[in-house]
Every structure is written in structure tokens, then in C-alpha cells.
Enzyme design. Structure first.
Site, PDB file in Angstrom:
ATOM      1  NE  ARG A 112       3.636-143.498 -22.160  1.00 35.98           N
ATOM      2  CZ  ARG A 112       4.013-142.653 -21.208  1.00 35.98           C
ATOM      3  NH1 ARG A 112       3.154-141.781 -20.716  1.00 35.98           N
ATOM      4  NH2 ARG A 112       5.241-142.693 -20.719  1.00 35.98           N
ATOM      5  N   GLY A 140       4.454-137.878 -23.178  1.00 37.49           N
ATOM      6  CA  GLY A 140       4.658-139.324 -23.050  1.00 37.49           C
ATOM      7  C   GLY A 140       4.831-140.006 -24.393  1.00 37.49           C
ATOM      8  CB  THR A 166      -1.927-138.202 -27.497  1.00 34.75           C
ATOM      9  OG1 THR A 166      -2.414-138.541 -26.206  1.00 34.75           O
ATOM     10  CG2 THR A 166      -3.097-137.905 -28.409  1.00 34.75           C
ATOM     11  CG  LEU A 195       3.226-153.065 -18.932  1.00 29.51           C
ATOM     12  CD1 LEU A 195       2.654-154.242 -18.152  1.00 29.51           C
ATOM     13  CD2 LEU A 195       4.458-153.488 -19.712  1.00 29.51           C
ATOM     14  N   GLY A 236      -5.457-142.396 -19.897  1.00 29.53           N
ATOM     15  CA  GLY A 236      -6.342-141.622 -20.759  1.00 29.53           C
ATOM     16  C   GLY A 236      -6.656-140.231 -20.252  1.00 29.53           C
ATOM     17  NE  ARG A 237      -3.865-135.857 -20.646  1.00 26.28           N
ATOM     18  CZ  ARG A 237      -3.327-134.741 -21.137  1.00 26.28           C
ATOM     19  NH1 ARG A 237      -2.363-134.139 -20.487  1.00 26.28           N
ATOM     20  NH2 ARG A 237      -3.755-134.238 -22.281  1.00 26.28           N
ATOM     21  CG  ASP A 283      -3.937-139.661 -22.995  1.00 27.23           C
ATOM     22  OD1 ASP A 283      -3.840-140.817 -22.542  1.00 27.23           O
ATOM     23  OD2 ASP A 283      -3.271-138.709 -22.571  1.00 27.23           O
TER      24      ASP A 283
END
Length: 388
Positions: free
Chosen positions: A290, A13, A136, A288, A182-183, A138
Site C-alpha cells: 500500500r 488507509g 483506495t 508494503l 483488497g478486502r 483496493d
């Protein structure tokens, strides 16, 4: 064709600063006479195997200068799963295309791919130096203090939640539940804790996937908000799970590695309505958070550019099989340096929020986390006025 090309590939991503890393890498490489061609793989790994490569020598300087403030990935990206044969194919494609240096920009999945391509090149006798550039939102890449892309997502979340808290404070009529990306790591959700630096108020409760989610404890916390304030703002991470690993909301889709999480905020809002009999709303900024250039962190942008430059230097120095990382020296005033980390220490290792950053009840963060995060936001958040 001589092997004099330097190729940049993006994976996973995009973020608000992935193009800043691209800018750093491309401008550093273009300025080095030992690099014959500076290329970008269009659409991720597929660009390598299909030979779909952009030559940056033909890109106007004015267009390159737009990269640090451009969202998404200017050369595209992908989440294509790869097997052992694919890595060999990529190594051979790099050889055919005269690539001498490969830079892989991405999160822990892409760094895993980076390491496997590096191994495949060595095993196949293909002379390509491979270096990873961390990326990332995340913030779950191992070893590095933080990863480019996270600080901008954190700034977006803190700023957005501060405005929402002001709204709910001004009209205390419902419980608002905000869900973050954030997984399996709660770094972005935890960043909402700095919303209170707007001068009004911050989120009342924050739940991270690093702690098992207890539905009954959550409802008790929400009931206290309703009893005391008639409203509240609750921030939750998409990866929340119950004891034993069962997701709070049923995932929409699972692939070999990725999970498309269910709508956690909507599930919890319905729970508050049905169990507590009060109004509740769900909010899900999603992508949004990200891609927002408007809330891009200047620290994040500058470090992303620096990581791109350092990756080129590492590759040209023959420091293959490494990833550029950020090592924090001090938080106040903030000081950090770039380091080169063996890629095998990073591959598919998830870095989660450590226990000392989560409060005892598991419904908020500690001041230690806030101190760690604050210098990454790139300056103070806007201040708001309130008289109620």
C-alpha cells in the site's frame, strides 16, 4: 471569522499517492485568490472537531514539492466511525472555523462520510461546499474506472510477484502462496497477472473473492502444479470466502464495517503441506503493497494530482455533493478524463472485479483484465534474464 477557508481531510488507509492528491488540491487552492486560507485536518475528522488544522500558507514551497513522492498521509488519517450527531457536529465545527469548502479524500467509507457531511451541512443551513477525492488501493469505489492509489499497489504487486516467480522458477522446491490486500475486491490480487511481463514467468494461479473458494478445487490445482513443475506461485486475496460467505481463514477482528482478515496465505500453505505432503511457504506483503513509493506508478501519481486540482475547481464552482471520478476513453493509447459524480452514487457502494475479467475456472484472470490494467502501471516492468 469570514468563511473563506478550504479544508482538506483524509480518511481511511493511506496510499502511495494520497499526498499527490493533497499536493494537487493545496497548490490549486493556494493559487486561487478567492480562497483565503488553505488548511489540512490533522488526523482526519478528529482534526475538524478538535480544531487541529494546518495552515498551508506557513509550509515552505520546497516541503510541498515533496508531497507527490512521500508515502502515507502527510496530514494523517483516521477510521473513526461516525453517527448522525457526529456529522452535525462536524458541520457546526466547519461553520465555527470559517470553512467554505471541504474536500474529503478517501475510499468508499470516506465518500460515505463525505456525503453525510454534505447532507448535514444542507440540513443545518451551513454554507459549505463538499467534494470527494477518490483514494483506495483496493479499487473498490463505485462508478469511477479506477481510483488513485490502486495503480501503484498494482505495480508493486506485479513487480514483486515477478521477482518471486523468478526465484521459484530458479529453485523449484516449494509452492509459494502470496496474499494481497483488497478486502472484498480482487483488483490487487488480479494485478499480479502482469508479473509475466518481466520476461520470465508469472503466477500459476490467482484466486479472487469475487468467486466462492472451493478448497478441494484449490488442492487439485496445487497438486497439478506439483506434478508438472514441482513448484508454483499462487496469489490469493485476503477476502477469500467459501460458498455462503464463510471466510477461508477466521477473521482476527470484526468492527461495525471493517474486517481484520485472518492469515489466508498461511492457512492455505498449511493445507498444501498437510494434504499434499509437499513444501509450501506463505508470503504477505501487507502494508508494503500500500505504501511503497519505490513502485509508485507515474500514471497513478499524475492522476492523483489532477484529481486534487479538479476537486478544488468543483468546490469553487459550487458543484457540491460530488466526487471527482476518472472516465476511461481508450486503453491503447491510454486516454482518460476527469468527471464529477454525484456523491450519492458512490456512498458505500463496492465495485468488485466483473465476471468478464475472471477466467472460467475461477483461478486466474482474462486477457481483458490485463488489457484494462496495463496502461495504469506507468511503464513496463523490469525485464529479467533466465536460462533454465
Amino acid at each position: 471569522m469570514g468563511a473563506d477557508g478550504l479544508l482538506v481531510m483524509h480518511g481511511g488507509g493511506p496510499t502511495a499517492v494520497i499526498n499527490a492528491s493533497l499536493y494537487g488540491a493545496v497548490t490549486e487552492a493556494l493559487a486561487n485568490p478567492s480562497v483565503g486560507r488553505v488548511l489540512g485536518a490533522i488526523g482526519g475528522v478528529g482534526g475538524i472537531t478538535e480544531g487541529n488544522l494546518l495552515d498551508f500558507a506557513g509550509v515552505l514551497a520546497s516541503r510541498l514539492e515533496m508531497l507527490p513522492s512521500s508515502p502515507s498521509s502527510a496530514i494523517g488519517s483516521s477510521r473513526k466511525p461516525l453517527g448522525p450527531d457526529d456529522n452535525v457536529e462536524i458541520a457546526r465545527a466547519l461553520e465555527r472555523q470559517g470553512i467554505r469548502w471541504l474536500l474529503c479524500t478517501g475510499g468508499n467509507g470516506t465518500q460515505d462520510t463525505c456525503g453525510k457531511i454534505w447532507r448535514a451541512c444542507r440540513e443545518q443551513g451551513v454554507e459549505v461546499d463538499v467534494v470527494g477525492i477518490p483514494k483506495t488501493m483496493d479499487n473498490d469505489i463505485a462508478v469511477t474506472d479506477h481510483a488513485p492509489g490502486f495503480a501503484s499497489a498494482a505495480r508493486f504487486m506485479a513487480a514483486s510477484v515477478s521477482a518471486m516467480c523468478a526465484d521459484v522458477h530458479g529453485l523449484p522446491a516449494h509452492v509459494s502462496i502470496v496474499e494481497t490486500l483488497g478486502r472484498n475486491a480482487g483488483w490487487v490480487a488480479a494485478a499480479s497477472s502482469l508479473a509475466d511481463e518481466s520476461g520470465v514467468c508469472g503466477p500459476d494461479l490467482i484466486y479472487l473473492p469475487e468467486r466462492d473458494f472451493d478448497e478441494r478445487a484449490f488442492l487439485d490445482d496445487a497438486q497439478r502444479l506439483v506434478d508438472e513443475k514441482h513448484s508454483g506461485v499462487i496469489v490469493v486475496s485476503e477476502g477469500l470466502h467459501k460458498a455462503g460467505g464463510e471466510p477461508v481463514a477466521t477473521p482476527l477482528l470484526r468492527t461495525e464495517r471493517a474486517t481484520y482478515f485472518g492469515d489466508v496465505s498461511a492457512h492455505l500453505a498449511r493445507l498444501v503441506i498437510s494434504e499434499l505432503g509437499c513444501r509450501a511457504r506463505s508470503e504477505k506483503p501487507g502494508l508494503l503493497g500500500r505504501c511503497s513509493i519505490a513502485w509508485q506508478s507515474s500514471v497513478d501519481r499524475d492522476e492523483a494530482v489532477a484529481c486534487g486540482r479538479e476537486a478544488v475547481r468543483a468546490a469553487l464552482a459550487g458543484d457540491s455533493g460530488t466526487m471527482v471520478g476518472i472516465e476511461r476513453i481508450a486503453s491503447d493509447p491510454y486516454e482518460a478524463r476527469l468527471v464529477r459524480i454525484p456523491i450519492e452514487r458512490v456512498m458505500l457502494e463496492e465495485r468488485c472485479v466483473p465476471p468478464e475479467y475472471i477466467n472460467e475456472r475461477g483461478n486466474g484472470v482474462t486477457e481483458a483484465y490485463r488489457t484494462w490494467l496495463r496502461p495504469l502501471l506507468g511503464g513496463p516492468l523490469p525485464r529479467f534474464a533466465s536460462f533454465c
